[in-house]
Scaffold this motif. Structure first.
Motif, PDB file in Angstrom:
ATOM      1  N   CYS A  67       1.031  -1.419   0.030  1.00  0.00           N
ATOM      2  CA  CYS A  67       0.009   0.053   0.064  1.00  0.00           C
ATOM      3  C   CYS A  67       0.759   1.163   0.121  1.00  0.00           C
ATOM      4  CB  CYS A  67      -0.961   0.026   1.147  1.00  0.00           C
ATOM      5  SG  CYS A  67      -2.264  -1.327   0.977  1.00  0.00           S
ATOM      6  N   PHE A  68       1.800   1.315   0.812  1.00  0.00           N
ATOM      7  CA  PHE A  68       3.003   2.321   0.962  1.00  0.00           C
ATOM      8  C   PHE A  68       3.519   2.670  -0.618  1.00  0.00           C
ATOM      9  CE2 PHE A  68       7.266   4.245   1.486  1.00  0.00           C
ATOM     10  CZ  PHE A  68       6.667   5.412   2.066  1.00  0.00           C
ATOM     11  N   CYS A  69       3.987   1.618  -1.313  1.00  0.00           N
ATOM     12  CA  CYS A  69       4.568   1.764  -2.521  1.00  0.00           C
ATOM     13  C   CYS A  69       3.664   2.280  -3.411  1.00  0.00           C
ATOM     14  CB  CYS A  69       5.151   0.327  -2.926  1.00  0.00           C
ATOM     15  SG  CYS A  69       6.730   0.045  -1.821  1.00  0.00           S
ATOM     16  N   ARG A  70       2.640   1.549  -3.382  1.00  0.00           N
ATOM     17  CA  ARG A  70       1.730   2.096  -4.447  1.00  0.00           C
ATOM     18  C   ARG A  70       1.349   3.543  -4.289  1.00  0.00           C
ATOM     19  NH1 ARG A  70      -3.458  -1.666  -4.834  1.00  0.00           N
ATOM     20  NH2 ARG A  70      -2.190  -2.995  -5.563  1.00  0.00           N
ATOM     21  N   CYS A  71       0.906   4.117  -3.082  1.00  0.00           N
ATOM     22  CA  CYS A  71       0.715   5.432  -2.584  1.00  0.00           C
ATOM     23  C   CYS A  71       1.988   6.326  -3.068  1.00  0.00           C
ATOM     24  CB  CYS A  71       0.484   5.393  -1.452  1.00  0.00           C
ATOM     25  SG  CYS A  71      -0.112   7.380  -0.848  1.00  0.00           S
TER      26      CYS A  71
END
Length: 123
Positions: A67-71
């Motif tokens: 989720c962090f990488c996608r954001c």
């Protein structure tokens, strides 16, 4: 087999399904007691919890990282490629802003339209 026989059969099957639904909680409790006997229930549940805990923790960490990488990619990476924002410029001959790509793709057509419709404002 007539319609009355079919109706009786359907009603009988619906009664069986209703009885099964009424006894579902009892069935679930008896299944749970079979899998985890009351004498050793806490030990077995604790054992399975300790076995599953590393996998659950890894799944949570992996989910947070994804989720962090996608954001981060959505916010940061698009700026460098120019995919997320459109460069704007002041429209020549008008007091508005327009996308630079529209003007650069066909400047002759832009000025032709401007001269043909001098009172028209670009949206």
């Amino acid at each position: 087999m007539g319609i009355e026989d079919i109706m009786k059969y359907v009603v009988e099957k619906l009664k069986e399904a209703l009885l099964w639904l009424e006894n579902f909680a009892g069935e679930a409790v008896s299944w749970f007691d079979g899998v985890f006997p009351p004498e050793t229930r806490t030990d077995k549940i604790t054992h399975w919890f300790h076995l599953a805990l590393p996998y659950l923790a890894a799944a949570v960490v992996l989910t947070v990282v994804v989720c962090f990488c996608r954001c981060c990619c959505n916010c940061c990476c698009r700026r460098g490629r120019g995919g997320g924002t459109v460069k704007m410029m002041k429209a020549p001959g008008r007091n508005v802003r327009m996308a630079r790509g529209v003007f650069e793709s066909n400047p002759r057509g832009y000025f032709r339209t401007l001269r043909a419709n001098p009172g028209d404002h670009l949206c």
